[in-house]
Design a protein around this motif. Structure first.
Motif, PDB file in Angstrom:
ATOM      1  N   GLY A 150       0.812  -1.224   0.000  1.00  0.00           N
ATOM      2  CA  GLY A 150       0.000   0.000   0.000  1.00  0.00           C
ATOM      3  C   GLY A 150       0.842   1.270   0.000  1.00  0.00           C
ATOM      4  O   GLY A 150       0.338   2.340  -0.315  1.00  0.00           O
ATOM      5  N   LEU A 151       2.124   1.145   0.349  1.00  0.00           N
ATOM      6  CA  LEU A 151       2.978   2.350   0.355  1.00  0.00           C
ATOM      7  C   LEU A 151       3.341   2.692  -1.094  1.00  0.00           C
ATOM      8  O   LEU A 151       3.840   1.829  -1.829  1.00  0.00           O
ATOM      9  N   SER A 152       3.079   3.924  -1.504  1.00  0.00           N
ATOM     10  CA  SER A 152       3.437   4.306  -2.878  1.00  0.00           C
ATOM     11  C   SER A 152       4.949   4.450  -3.006  1.00  0.00           C
ATOM     12  O   SER A 152       5.647   4.731  -2.029  1.00  0.00           O
ATOM     13  N   ILE A 153       5.397   4.280  -4.245  1.00  0.00           N
ATOM     14  CA  ILE A 153       6.844   4.348  -4.500  1.00  0.00           C
ATOM     15  C   ILE A 153       7.097   5.340  -5.629  1.00  0.00           C
ATOM     16  O   ILE A 153       6.352   5.377  -6.615  1.00  0.00           O
ATOM     17  N   GLY A 154       8.140   6.134  -5.476  1.00  0.00           N
ATOM     18  CA  GLY A 154       8.573   7.047  -6.530  1.00  0.00           C
ATOM     19  C   GLY A 154      10.051   6.831  -6.799  1.00  0.00           C
ATOM     20  O   GLY A 154      10.748   6.153  -6.026  1.00  0.00           O
ATOM     21  N   VAL A 155      10.521   7.397  -7.900  1.00  0.00           N
ATOM     22  CA  VAL A 155      11.958   7.329  -8.207  1.00  0.00           C
ATOM     23  C   VAL A 155      12.413   8.687  -8.695  1.00  0.00           C
ATOM     24  O   VAL A 155      11.804   9.259  -9.609  1.00  0.00           O
ATOM     25  N   GLY A 196       4.573  -0.515 -11.682  1.00  0.00           N
ATOM     26  CA  GLY A 196       3.522   0.241 -10.987  1.00  0.00           C
ATOM     27  C   GLY A 196       4.071   1.427 -10.202  1.00  0.00           C
ATOM     28  O   GLY A 196       3.440   1.917  -9.268  1.00  0.00           O
ATOM     29  N   VAL A 197       5.253   1.910 -10.593  1.00  0.00           N
ATOM     30  CA  VAL A 197       5.823   3.111  -9.954  1.00  0.00           C
ATOM     31  C   VAL A 197       5.381   4.316 -10.786  1.00  0.00           C
ATOM     32  O   VAL A 197       5.798   4.474 -11.930  1.00  0.00           O
ATOM     33  N   ASN A 198       4.503   5.145 -10.222  1.00  0.00           N
ATOM     34  CA  ASN A 198       3.883   6.210 -11.024  1.00  0.00           C
ATOM     35  C   ASN A 198       4.449   7.601 -10.762  1.00  0.00           C
ATOM     36  O   ASN A 198       4.081   8.555 -11.432  1.00  0.00           O
ATOM     37  N   LEU A 199       5.292   7.711  -9.736  1.00  0.00           N
ATOM     38  CA  LEU A 199       5.822   9.030  -9.373  1.00  0.00           C
ATOM     39  C   LEU A 199       7.282   9.105  -9.815  1.00  0.00           C
ATOM     40  O   LEU A 199       8.115   8.310  -9.356  1.00  0.00           O
ATOM     41  N   VAL A 200       7.577  10.059 -10.690  1.00  0.00           N
ATOM     42  CA  VAL A 200       8.942  10.137 -11.237  1.00  0.00           C
ATOM     43  C   VAL A 200       9.416  11.588 -11.192  1.00  0.00           C
ATOM     44  O   VAL A 200       8.690  12.492 -11.606  1.00  0.00           O
ATOM     45  N   PHE A 236       5.420   9.218 -21.740  1.00  0.00           N
ATOM     46  CA  PHE A 236       4.761   8.524 -20.624  1.00  0.00           C
ATOM     47  C   PHE A 236       3.740   9.435 -19.940  1.00  0.00           C
ATOM     48  O   PHE A 236       3.906   9.824 -18.783  1.00  0.00           O
ATOM     49  N   PRO A 237       2.666   9.768 -20.667  1.00  0.00           N
ATOM     50  CA  PRO A 237       1.683  10.700 -20.086  1.00  0.00           C
ATOM     51  C   PRO A 237       1.020  10.141 -18.836  1.00  0.00           C
ATOM     52  O   PRO A 237       0.490  10.891 -18.018  1.00  0.00           O
ATOM     53  N   GLN A 238       1.060   8.810 -18.670  1.00  0.00           N
ATOM     54  CA  GLN A 238       0.372   8.200 -17.515  1.00  0.00           C
ATOM     55  C   GLN A 238       1.132   8.413 -16.202  1.00  0.00           C
ATOM     56  O   GLN A 238       0.567   8.235 -15.118  1.00  0.00           O
ATOM     57  N   LEU A 239       2.422   8.788 -16.288  1.00  0.00           N
ATOM     58  CA  LEU A 239       3.211   8.996 -15.057  1.00  0.00           C
ATOM     59  C   LEU A 239       2.996  10.413 -14.516  1.00  0.00           C
ATOM     60  O   LEU A 239       2.715  11.340 -15.274  1.00  0.00           O
ATOM     61  N   ILE A 240       3.185  10.558 -13.213  1.00  0.00           N
ATOM     62  CA  ILE A 240       3.201  11.910 -12.624  1.00  0.00           C
ATOM     63  C   ILE A 240       4.665  12.344 -12.598  1.00  0.00           C
ATOM     64  O   ILE A 240       5.494  11.735 -11.917  1.00  0.00           O
ATOM     65  N   ILE A 241       4.955  13.367 -13.368  1.00  0.00           N
ATOM     66  CA  ILE A 241       6.358  13.756 -13.570  1.00  0.00           C
ATOM     67  C   ILE A 241       6.636  15.117 -12.930  1.00  0.00           C
ATOM     68  O   ILE A 241       5.890  16.083 -13.135  1.00  0.00           O
TER      69      ILE A 241
END
Ligand code: FMN
Length: 522
Positions: free
Chosen positions: A286-291, A357-361, A410-415
């Motif tokens: 449940g913890l979100s992950i970003g890179v 499934g990592v959406n935060l970049v 990658f429009p689906q990612l939050i950049i």
């Protein structure tokens, strides 16, 4: 299918040609942005030197501002488009616990009004991976401290904006790898993945220095998992598995010459990421992950004054690399000519993030240690740097252009985009245009927030900028820690300006300048 692949390659190639053009603009004219009269003059300057930075003439205030638009995507709800970049202060205790200065900084991050707090600052997952002896460390003992830091930030945010439901707060997890200095600020204790022909010489690492074994890498992966559990317990919305700026995560991506499971092929070089993500999913569901990613790089630069052949009086120049071709020690660069970008692998990396499934970049570039003009464009170099070999605006444009390319694919990612602080007065105009035109989802602010934390609320509420608070990129926030002092804005933030450390920094800088002058003369 073949057509799709072909058109994709054409797009990558044409973007790379444009980016390489930016790299070649090394000698364009420098101006003090603070001296420009208005936004129209700034736009003319950009046009004259063909620097591709979008810039709106008029700012929109209030709810209609592109920067005030909420973002709802991938299960994340953000109240506006400003993000605060992670920034260490070199001010934790030797046990890795926050001090008053750390709390002050996090409180100011919260008071900024930015709805996306990307990581606070790099927090080491273990002692030997600290970049300095005053870096925060995460373990069960520091859970309460980290949770108090987060609460301080949230309380300040609530005080200023009245709402915290649309605020996301992450924690950046790191291992400093090659740049570890856990015990004293002037004693490097590098933990390396491979031998680097240029950095070894610069860092004084002997040829027979041991590389981290695959087993020790697995232990570090477990440390990341343990840290994720603590971050979740401390209330953070996500963790960032740091892959930028020359630290360990980033070094994996360029470990072409390493043998074993974590080097060589793209699959092996990204195994660390996959193992950490899968491990975190297992222990902290449940913890979100970003890179945060250094999506491109270049050869290490050095002051040309220190190169026997060069004569440009201290401007940065690439270290000689003719004998190192194809160049196998970088990520996001062309191995045949490492001064050129190649976004082929960074695009693959983002595709992998989507699969995981990592959406935060958060997109960054280069490293503050070996090419600071690329990573944090500045008018004045840090003490261990060099004069910028290009108009710093070119550095800003490069980061923006790379971010735009990745965002388009990658429009689906939050950049989140980086390196906007050098824009000074024109930051709001550029930020508004970049979000409006879809170059990036969020505008990440680094150095500007150290000097002028309320810039995001001021912009969104349509207040005139406080010119005396604008970051002029003096680089003291980088120079101070290089000398073992806490980071902060010594020229403009009264708290640091009036501190004893400011006087010490001044003495150190004067001594360094004298030394430079005498050694260049001789
Ligand atoms: C003093 C200082 C500390 C920083 N610490 C971190 C850090 O802990 N983690 C990180 O990813 N980037 C760090 N950075 C880089 C910033 O997040 C940012 O990418 C860089 O300053 C460029 O953005 P700017 O132009 O808005 O300053 C640091 C930068 C500075 C100046």
């Amino acid at each position: 299918m073949a057509f799709l692949l072909f058109s994709f390659l054409i797009r990558v190639i044409s973007v790379n040609l444009w980016l390489n053009f930016l790299f070649s603009m090394a000698e364009s004219s420098f101006i003090h942005l603070g001296g420009l009269r208005d936004v129209e003059s700034f736009r003319r300057h950009l046009a004259k030197y063909q620097i591709n930075i979008p810039c709106d003439e008029k700012l929109v205030a209030g709810n209609l501002s592109p920067l005030a638009q909420p973002l709802d995507k991938a299960g994340v709800h953000l109240g506006n488009r400003f993000a605060i970049q992670p920034m260490e202060g070199w001010d934790a205790t030797s046990e890795g616990r926050p001090t008053e200065l750390t709390f002050r900084r996090w409180g100011r991050f919260g008071a900024s009004g930015a709805k996306f707090i990307w990581g606070g600052e790099a927090v080491a997952v273990r002692h030997d991976g600290r970049a300095n002896p005053n870096q925060l460390v995460i373990n069960q003992h520091s859970r309460l401290d980290l949770s108090r830091l987060r609460e301080t930030l949230i309380a300040e945010h609530r005080r200023v904006t009245g709402s915290v439901t649309d605020l996301i707060v992450g924690l950046q997890l790191t291992h400093s790898g090659r740049y570890s200095r856990p015990n004293t600020h002037d004693r490097p204790e590098p933990l390396i993945l491979y031998h680097h022909p240029i950095l070894h010489r610069r860092l004084g690492i002997p040829k027979d220095y041991p590389v981290l074994t695959d087993d020790s890498i697995r232990e570090i992966i477990e440390d990341f998992q343990r840290a994720a559990v603590v971050a979740r317990e401390a209330g953070f919305d996500f963790i960032d598995i740091k892959h930028c700026h020359g630290y360990l995560g980033h070094e994996f991506l360029s470990a072409h010459t390493r043998d074993g499971e974590y080097g060589g092929s793209f699959e092996n070089r990204t195994r660390f990421l996959r193992d950490v993500v899968n491990g975190v999913r297992a222990v902290a569901p449940g913890l979100s992950i970003g890179v945060r990613l250094s999506a491109f790089d270049t050869i290490p630069f050095t002051s040309s004054a220190s190169q026997a052949t060069a004569d440009r009086g201290g401007a940065g120049a690439p270290e000689p690399f003719n004998k190192l071709l194809p160049y196998r020690w970088g990520f996001g660069l062309n191995a045949a000519n490492p001064l050129e970008l190649d976004l082929g692998e960074p695009l693959r990396f983002l595709s992998l993030l989507c699969d995981l499934g990592v959406n935060l970049v958060n997109i960054s570039g280069g490293s503050p240690y070996y090419n600071p003009h690329v990573q944090r464009p500045a008018f004045y170099p840090p003490s261990d740097g060099y004069l910028s070999p290009e108009d710093p605006l070119v550095g800003v444009a490069r980061q923006m252009q790379v971010t735009r390319t990745l965002k388009q694919q990658f429009p689906q990612l939050i950049i989140v985009g980086s390196a906007y602080s050098y824009l000074q007065e024109f930051l709001p105009h550029v930020a508004q245009a970049a979000v409006r035109e879809g170059w990036t989802d969020c505008i990440g602010l680094g150095r500007m927030v150290l000097t002028y934390p309320s810039l995001p609320v001021d912009v969104i509420e349509g207040r005139a900028l406080k010119r005396n608070s604008i970051c002029r990129t003096f680089s003291d926030c980088t120079t101070a820690p290089r000398a073992g002092l806490p980071s902060g804005c010594y020229p403009l933030d009264p708290h640091y300006k009036q501190s004893e450390n400011a006087a010490r920094l001044k003495t150190l800088k004067t001594g360094k300048l004298k030394h430079k002058l005498t050694s260049t003369k001789s």
